[in-house]
Scaffold this active site. Structure first.
Site, PDB file in Angstrom:
ATOM      1  N   ASP A 305     -30.570  10.602  31.253  1.00 55.00           N
ATOM      2  CA  ASP A 305     -29.295  10.282  30.618  1.00 55.00           C
ATOM      3  C   ASP A 305     -28.425   9.608  31.687  1.00 55.00           C
ATOM      4  OD1 ASP A 305     -27.149  10.000  28.914  1.00 55.00           O
ATOM      5  OD2 ASP A 305     -27.083  12.100  28.287  1.00 55.00           O
TER       6      ASP A 305
HETATM    7  C1  NOJ Z   1     -24.553   9.597  27.594  1.00 52.07           C
HETATM    8  C2  NOJ Z   1     -24.978  10.240  26.315  1.00 52.07           C
HETATM    9  O1  NOJ Z   1     -25.221  11.611  26.550  1.00 52.07           O
HETATM   10  C3  NOJ Z   1     -26.214   9.601  25.697  1.00 52.07           C
HETATM   11  O2  NOJ Z   1     -26.437  10.169  24.440  1.00 52.07           O
HETATM   12  C4  NOJ Z   1     -26.037   8.123  25.594  1.00 52.07           C
HETATM   13  O3  NOJ Z   1     -27.155   7.534  24.975  1.00 52.07           O
HETATM   14  C5  NOJ Z   1     -25.812   7.561  26.985  1.00 52.07           C
HETATM   15  N1  NOJ Z   1     -24.639   8.178  27.594  1.00 52.07           N
HETATM   16  C6  NOJ Z   1     -25.602   6.068  26.990  1.00 52.07           C
HETATM   17  O4  NOJ Z   1     -24.363   5.789  26.472  1.00 52.07           O
END
Ligand code: NOJ
Length: 887
Positions: A305
């Site tokens: 993530d």
């Molecule tokens: C953080 C989020 O937890 C995730 O779900 C998302 O896809 C990414 N950022 C990219 O924005």
């Protein structure tokens, strides 16, 4: 070329995302409670051993074998946060091309242009293409779950996949099945489909099928235990919280939907921000190498993530294949733990070439698997601006400008799917005296700011981080921009032109005495989202408003009920609320949960309110009478502690209805509940044993062959920057200066570098566990054990309607395992049945559905088969197995 100073960089410097940033790498772990383990599992299983991915891997092997070291490291990492959000010069490793290439996405990998492998565009969200124009803002996952309709789950996936493809995205960052919804107050439950592994798993699998059939790689996220937003991220002062989960609970609840997604062929997995059992998910060898890639046979790529990458070598060894968005978790100055550092780590012998080859091959194989080598469109939008022209490198201090948006409209007729999902999700909880449906002639007053679109515009708040006007989605990265917003009040006015609208959440003092037949429709809401934003003191999770309606909504209903004798409550919500202060009021005759409807909030609602269709949604979670009906570990969010916050899943399997049943607590409205304007009877139930069950699944087949490459450390020259290569400050490259590369290679050649490998580290590939063998686990787990059929009849006289059929498994007493009272195992929805019409519905239970995860055996065991005396081995004994089914 025109240059401009980039304000994006400056604003990013000041943004909350920059905060978690000072790197916290691998160090001694904080202690976790006794009994929770994160055992090491090495090495990373090679991808490619399954027939379903055979062709993709053959092509990937052919391409990767031609890549240089720096090309391989380049495709496993992003090029930097906000760095690809524009159109920029395409720097090829061996030559400079004169092509303009456009990569505008939330994540952008490096490329191997020389070989025709492009930068990949990774884009949010789970409910539509985020930060883009001319797209559909679909209903959220929780709304889709509330339809309990497999055909709609798939159709929404198809439509969304077409939009991601049309915008030129390679990777769709959805669906989300973690959080599962353990904590009703959790901030991101609404991105997924409901608080049950089977509802989540089946919905996710259908979504993935729909998306990937359009040639877009789907990403199942967040792996795993991301059940709370607050304290999720590692920062310089504190590690992300540790979700402490025992092995059986992991398998039977939280891992279940991930296994279904992998079984459906999902191409990518995103790890969670938090830790599990003390070890960060982005570098968790047990979870990635062991469970995901060996037991579940995952063949695609695993990405971190955003900004959760906290170690270079260790994360690679633990099985991570892609670092997103490329930076260290302090993304300010253009540093990465991979890219040039991964190149260096391979040259100096720390990361085996074998691992890098597998990482690169997994990325390329997923690309081939979706057919993206054939005419996949290039990105034609910018997540950074709606202007035609904008910064080509938004995160550079000085950026050239050029065209960044082509305004490609990908909406087609997807509003129809969006509206159908929003409509069929609407859940009727109460309808005293059949107040609903209303007639167009009803004298109607509407109360509540949630009835009308945000007066500043539906997209006025960045990432929807406000709760103003009708709540169509939560906030954070899981959103999309509305192309328009069909709000409830406009739709009601189309039916009842002289409706009185009180656009306030405080009951007006100047209301006269309504006539006894006048109807008051009261709109309330409850919002939640990602921890990167705080809304009205809620830090992602609903830590401030808890399970009460926002803006005093509960009071508004009470006041309306004092005046009007016919009150209809419409609820737009991310999850359950406590309704006790008004639900039994005799004037509150009808309650509709419309969940999070996306752009089609209006007509989907009026179609139900005025009886064009019967409501057919059912709750994807339980609604309790009190928050304390759940054990403390579920009911309460974790608050600040020094050191790592420990979130221990002491309730085990007992979340949501499983917990309520165990404690014999009657909810206000049960999981799966939903009324209709008509009634249904269920008759002629039959159960047919299909596959005879053995105690455990039959032995798995051995792994097939995987790509084979030289494991020798490549020549340092494969890492050299191309001559006269123009670099952009903060852009992340995979090359090294010749001196740096030579120095690293000298260390590798001398073998003098003694990397402190983690405990249990090994490079010998393993045969894989008995519970594995296919995508999602041992293939026999998906054998149909039972077919359950039932005839559903619309027994009403006045309304057509759709019925939801849900199969719950109940084990006989005396099982050798502690098992929940009942567990959802399959569901189907009928077509719209006219009065008197019938339909036979068939539901299926697999071997896995009737099994429990035996921690000692490390296998799925069917206790019914054990009770019937069947031995191990498929077909060793024939059924009947001793299960009971409830319809
Ligand atoms: C953080 C989020 O937890 C995730 O779900 C998302 O896809 C990414 N950022 C990219 O924005």
């Amino acid at each position: 070329m025109v240059y401009r100073v980039s304000a994006v960089w400056l604003s990013f410097l000041l943004s909350p995302l920059a905060l978690p940033a000072l790197a916290r790498g691998v160090g001694p772990r904080d202690p976790v409670p006794a009994g929770y383990h994160a055992e090491p599992y090495y090495p990373t299983p090679h991808g490619g051993w399954l027939d379903s991915w055979r062709d993709a891997y053959a092509k990937a092997e052919a391409l990767v074998s031609q890549m240089t070291l720096a090309e391989k490291t380049n495709i496993t990492s992003g090029v930097g946060i906000y760095m690809g959000k524009g159109q920029y010069w395409d720097f090829a490793p061996a030559e400079t091309t004169t092509d303009w290439v456009h990569r505008p996405c939330v994540g952008n990998t490096g490329s191997a242009d020389r070989l025709g492998f492009p930068q990949l565009c990774l884009q949010d969200s789970a409910l539509g293409v985020s930060s883009a124009d001319n797209v559909t803002a679909f209903p959220a996952g929780i709304t889709t779950g509330a339809t309990w309709d497999k055909a709609l789950m798939y159709a929404r996936g198809v439509a969304m996949g077409k939009e991601f493809r049309g915008k030129g995205a390679n990777v769709h960052l959805g669906p989300s099945v973690g959080p599962l919804g353990r904590k009703p107050l959790g901030g991101r439950n609404w991105e997924g489909f409901g608080a049950d592994p089977v509802l989540q798993g089946k919905a996710a699998a259908l979504h993935i099928k729909g998306v990937q059939e359009q040639g877009v790689i789907s990403t199942i996220k967040h792996y795993i235990g991301n059940e709370q937003e607050m304290f999720r991220m590692y920062n310089p002062f504190q590690p992300g919280y540790s979700a402490n989960i025992d092995d059986r609970t992991l398998h039977e609840l939280y891992l279940w939907p991930f296994a279904e997604a992998i079984h459906a062929g999902v191409g990518a997995v995103m790890t969670a921000y938090n830790a599990v059992n003390g070890s960060a998910c982005s570098q968790h060898s047990h979870l990635i190498n062991g469970i995901l890639k060996d037991e579940l046979g995952f063949q695609g790529l695993v990405m971190s993530d955003w900004l959760s990458h906290i170690s270079g070598v260790d994360s690679a060894l633990a099985g991570l294949d892609m670092n997103m968005p490329g930076d260290t978790n302090i993304p300010l100055f253009g540093f990465s733990l991979w890219q040039y550092e991964l190149t260096r780590s391979v040259l100096n012998g720390s990361v085996p070439m074998d691992r890098l080859n597998d990482m690169a091959t997994r990325v390329v194989a997923a690309w081939y698997k979706m057919g993206q080598d054939k005419n996949h469109p290039r990105p034609n939008f910018s997540s950074n601006t709606r202007d035609k022209n904008g910064l080509l490198y938004p995160a550079a201090v000085f950026s050239p400008i050029g065209q960044v948006n082509w305004f490609v409209n990908v909406q087609d007729d997807h509003y129809l799917v969006a509206r159908q999902v929003a409509q069929d999700a609407i859940t009727l909880l109460k309808n005293d005296g059949n107040l609903l449906p209303l007639s167009n002639a009803s004298k109607t007053s509407v109360f509540g700011t949630d009835a009308q679109v945000n007066p500043s515009g539906p997209n006025a708040c960045l990432n929807r981080a406000c709760n103003k006007g009708t709540l169509g989605m939560g906030w954070g990265s899981g959103v999309a921009d509305y192309p328009y917003f069909d709000d409830p009040i406009s739709a009601i006015k189309r039916r009842v032109p002289d409706v009185k609208f009180h656009n306030t959440d405080t009951f007006p003092s100047n209301i006269g005495t309504p006539s006894s037949d006048e109807v008051a429709i009261v709109f309330i809401s409850s919002d939640a989202g990602e921890n990167s934003f705080t809304v009205e003191n809620n830090h992602g999770d609903r830590d401030s408003d808890k399970l009460a309606a926002w803006h005093g909504g509960d009071k508004l209903i009470q006041k309306a009920a004092e005046k009007y004798s016919n009150v209809v409550v419409v609820v737009h919500t991310v999850g359950p609320l406590i309704l006790e202060s008004w639900i039994d009021h005799p004037s509150v005759k009808a309650v509709l949960f419309a969940h999070l409807p996306g752009q089609e909030a209006g007509e989907s609602l009026t179609n139900v309110l005025f009886g064009d269709v019967s409501p057919s949604g059912h709750l994807p979670y339980s609604i309790t009478k009190s928050a304390t009906d759940y054990p403390d570990s579920i009911a309460n969010l974790k608050t600040f502690t020094l050191g790592q916050v420990q979130d221990t899943y002491s309730e085990g399997l007992y979340i949501d209805y499983r917990s309520l049943h165990k404690q014999s607590i009657k909810p206000r409205f049960a999981f799966g509940h939903g009324l209709s304007y008509t009634t249904f009877t269920f008759s002629n139930p039959t159960i047919r044993a299909v596959t005879p069950l053995s105690l455990v699944p039959p032995p798995r087949a051995p792994k097939g062959p995987t790509p084979s490459y030289s494991t020798a450390i490549p020549a340092a020259s494969e890492a050299y920057y191309p001559p006269n290569f123009p670099t952009i400050w903060r852009y992340l490259y995979s090359w090294l200066r010749p001196g740096e590369a030579d120095a690293a290679a000298a260390v590798g050649a001398a073998g003098t570098k003694k990397y402190p490998y983690p405990a249990g580290y090994s490079t010998a590939q393993r045969a894989g566990p008995a519970a594995g063998g296919g995508e999602g686990g041992n293939p026999a787990l998906w054998d149909v054990a039972y077919e359950v059929a039932v005839t559903v009849t619309n027994s009403g006289a006045a309304h057509a309607g759709k019925a939801s059929v849900q199969a719950y498994l109940q084990y006989p007493t005396g099982m050798p395992y502690d098992v929940p009272v009942v567990q959802l195992r399959d569901f189907e929805k009928t077509r719209e049945l006219g009065p008197g019409e019938s339909q036979e519905v068939v539901l299926r239970l697999t071997r896995k559905d009737v099994s429990v995860w035996d921690v000692e055996a490390q296998h799925w065991v069917a206790p019914g088969a054990a009770a019937a005396g069947a031995g191990a081995g498929r077909g060793a004994d024939s059924n009947p197995n001793n299960f009971e089914f409830k319809l």
